[in-house]
Motif scaffolding. Structure first.
Motif, PDB file in Angstrom:
ATOM      1  N   TYR A  34     -30.219   8.199 -19.499  1.00 15.04           N
ATOM      2  CA  TYR A  34     -29.836   9.192 -18.485  1.00 15.04           C
ATOM      3  C   TYR A  34     -28.655   8.750 -17.636  1.00 15.04           C
ATOM      4  O   TYR A  34     -28.482   9.217 -16.507  1.00 15.04           O
ATOM      5  CB  TYR A  34     -31.028   9.538 -17.582  1.00 15.04           C
ATOM      6  N   ASP A  37     -26.253  11.542 -16.443  1.00 14.22           N
ATOM      7  CA  ASP A  37     -26.871  12.400 -15.445  1.00 14.22           C
ATOM      8  C   ASP A  37     -26.903  11.712 -14.080  1.00 14.22           C
ATOM      9  O   ASP A  37     -26.673  12.325 -13.042  1.00 14.22           O
ATOM     10  CB  ASP A  37     -28.295  12.769 -15.881  1.00 14.22           C
ATOM     11  N   TYR A 171     -32.685   4.286 -14.369  1.00 13.39           N
ATOM     12  CA  TYR A 171     -33.798   5.208 -14.604  1.00 13.39           C
ATOM     13  C   TYR A 171     -35.086   4.417 -14.839  1.00 13.39           C
ATOM     14  O   TYR A 171     -35.093   3.416 -15.552  1.00 13.39           O
ATOM     15  CB  TYR A 171     -33.482   6.092 -15.807  1.00 13.39           C
ATOM     16  N   GLY A 183     -30.786  13.758 -23.383  1.00 14.16           N
ATOM     17  CA  GLY A 183     -30.639  13.580 -21.942  1.00 14.16           C
ATOM     18  C   GLY A 183     -31.140  14.786 -21.191  1.00 14.16           C
ATOM     19  O   GLY A 183     -31.423  15.840 -21.757  1.00 14.16           O
ATOM     20  N   ILE A 184     -31.227  14.662 -19.897  1.00 16.44           N
ATOM     21  CA  ILE A 184     -31.763  15.738 -19.071  1.00 16.44           C
ATOM     22  C   ILE A 184     -30.880  16.972 -19.109  1.00 16.44           C
ATOM     23  O   ILE A 184     -31.359  18.097 -19.168  1.00 16.44           O
ATOM     24  CB  ILE A 184     -31.949  15.251 -17.627  1.00 16.44           C
ATOM     25  N   PHE A 216     -39.149  12.172 -13.397  1.00 16.56           N
ATOM     26  CA  PHE A 216     -37.899  11.427 -13.344  1.00 16.56           C
ATOM     27  C   PHE A 216     -37.834  10.594 -12.071  1.00 16.56           C
ATOM     28  O   PHE A 216     -38.086  11.089 -10.982  1.00 16.56           O
ATOM     29  CB  PHE A 216     -36.701  12.381 -13.395  1.00 16.56           C
ATOM     30  N   GLN A 287     -30.809  18.829 -13.228  1.00 13.80           N
ATOM     31  CA  GLN A 287     -29.817  17.946 -12.628  1.00 13.80           C
ATOM     32  C   GLN A 287     -30.050  17.798 -11.126  1.00 13.80           C
ATOM     33  O   GLN A 287     -29.788  16.750 -10.537  1.00 13.80           O
ATOM     34  CB  GLN A 287     -28.397  18.451 -12.890  1.00 13.80           C
ATOM     35  N   VAL A 290     -32.475  15.057 -10.622  1.00 16.21           N
ATOM     36  CA  VAL A 290     -31.825  13.753 -10.723  1.00 16.21           C
ATOM     37  C   VAL A 290     -31.129  13.440  -9.405  1.00 16.21           C
ATOM     38  O   VAL A 290     -31.245  12.335  -8.867  1.00 16.21           O
ATOM     39  CB  VAL A 290     -30.804  13.742 -11.879  1.00 16.21           C
TER      40      VAL A 290
END
Length: 408
Positions: A34, A37, A171, A183-184, A216, A287, A290
């Protein structure tokens, strides 16, 4: 003779209210989970609002190794990072900052130094130091001295309160066993398409993806450095580098002496990596999850660094006096047990600024502002207050112009 020199109003109109300045950067690891991100989230994160942004443009730098090893940090607190540093005692971040000539670049920005001809000006120092150019002009005329004499005192508090934050963000895998595909961000595209009816055949994968977003989490190690600005350095800069017209000799003086400028390592803080609530975040916009995880961890580190290092503490103006309020809150690490000294800004005949304690205050229970990132969106209690209310512990009558600073 000492006289009050400060004045503040609601908002940002604060005369002689000097903030520290920050350049916050991230060390990227291209091969870690990740990473793209996290980099995107970090790029969107502003400098903490109680500091000036002293960024140099680029925010993300990369390492060649999958996992950078930084050893012995606690053993070299106070270590100076410049061209004369002992390589055997430096860690990877020290070497990186030296290679980037970070200290000299930070100084150059303070004076808007132009690389092509070395021309400098004092606009930024005036703006951050006095917030009133006419006041600076008046002082210059009255003192009839060189500009460096005026700036020496401002530099003691302003330029030396320039900090570099090196952030190592990783992460934390708490979603093992779920069907995390890519990935996210790429997963978000698939999720959005599913929610719009383009693919409703795999609800289990969708549920697993959403569950992985909610799980996450990140840990951040934040390394704190301070720009060194002492009498020797300031004298060299003002006499050998500062010029308001093209000067080849002074241009060479700066380029050939970048190693004179240095950063001092103060310490490191690691976030707890605790779970972050993603209430209030649309599940089709992972996102933002994140960003929230990164922002909360970063703010946690900043608050702890402020508590641990006196030079990094912030001063904030009292917003009102009946009741006593200030625009700081949970993001700055306030608890019911916090205590703040109330400071009066004073100035002597030579223009030297100092801070004198005139009282102590503490937050009122249940009136602490939750100003953490997206607290309002998640419906957190006290997220809409806009300020924290305090009560007096000691001191006399308070008046406009007073600042508060957390006590140990």
């Amino acid at each position: 003779m000492v006289s009050p020199a400060g004045f503040c109003q609601t908002g940002d109109s604060v005369f002689l209210y000097r903030r520290g300045s920050i350049y916050s950067m991230m060390i990227g690891h291209r091969s870690l989970a990740y990473e793209q991100d996290i980099e995107k989230a970090f790029d969107e994160m502003p400098v903490p609002d109680k500091y000036n942004d002293h960024g140099l443009g680029k925010k993300v730098f990369y390492t060649s190794d999958k996992k950078i090893e930084v050893k012995g940090l606690n053993k070299h607190e106070g270590f100076i990072v410049n061209a004369s540093s002992d390589p055997s005692k430096m860690n990877d971040f020290d070497a990186f900052l030296q290679k980037q000539h970070m200290a000299s670049r930070l100084v150059a920005k303070w004076f808007h130094r132009k690389k092509g001809n070395s021309i400098c000006d004092m606009e930024l120092v005036q703006e951050r130091g006095y917030q009133n150019a006419s006041e600076v002009d008046k002082r210059l005329a009255a003192l009839s001295v060189r500009k460096d004499a005026l700036l020496r005192d401002a530099g003691e508090e302003l330029i030396s309160s320039t900090f570099v934050l090196v952030n190592d963000i990783r992460y934390i895998d708490k979603s093992r066993g779920t069907s995390v595909i890519g990935g996210i961000v790429s997963a978000a595209i698939k999720t959005a398409g599913t929610l719009q009816g383009q693919n409703m055949t795999n609800q289990k994968d969708l549920g697993d993806l959403i569950a992985s977003y909610k799980g996450f989490n990140v840990k951040i190690k934040t390394y704190l450095y301070q720009l060194v600005w002492d009498d020797e350095i300031s004298s060299f800069f003002y006499n050998q580098v500062y010029t308001e017209k093209p000067d080849d000799a002074k241009k060479e003086n700066f380029e050939n002496n970048r190693g004179k400028f240095s950063l001092r390592y103060l310490g490191m803080q690691e976030s707890s990596g605790k779970d972050v609530s993603f209430a209030g975040v649309n599940e089709s916009e992972p996102q933002k999850m994140v960003r929230k995880a990164c922002q909360r961890a970063f703010d946690e580190n900043i608050a702890n660094l402020q508590k641990n290092f006196e030079v990094f503490k912030v001063k904030a103006p009292l917003r009102s006096f009946q009741p006593l309020t200030c625009e700081i809150g949970l993001k700055e690490g306030i608890t019911e047990n916090s205590r703040y000294e109330v400071l009066e800004t004073v100035e002597d005949k030579s223009g030297h600024i100092a801070y004198k304690r005139v009282g102590v205050i503490r937050p009122v229970k249940d009136k602490i502002w939750d100003n953490r990132y997206m607290a309002a969106e998640e419906g957190a209690e006290n997220a809409t207050l806009g300020f924290t209310t305090f009560e007096k512990v000691s001191g006399g009558s308070f008046y406009p112009g007073l600042l508060v600073r957390e006590m140990k």
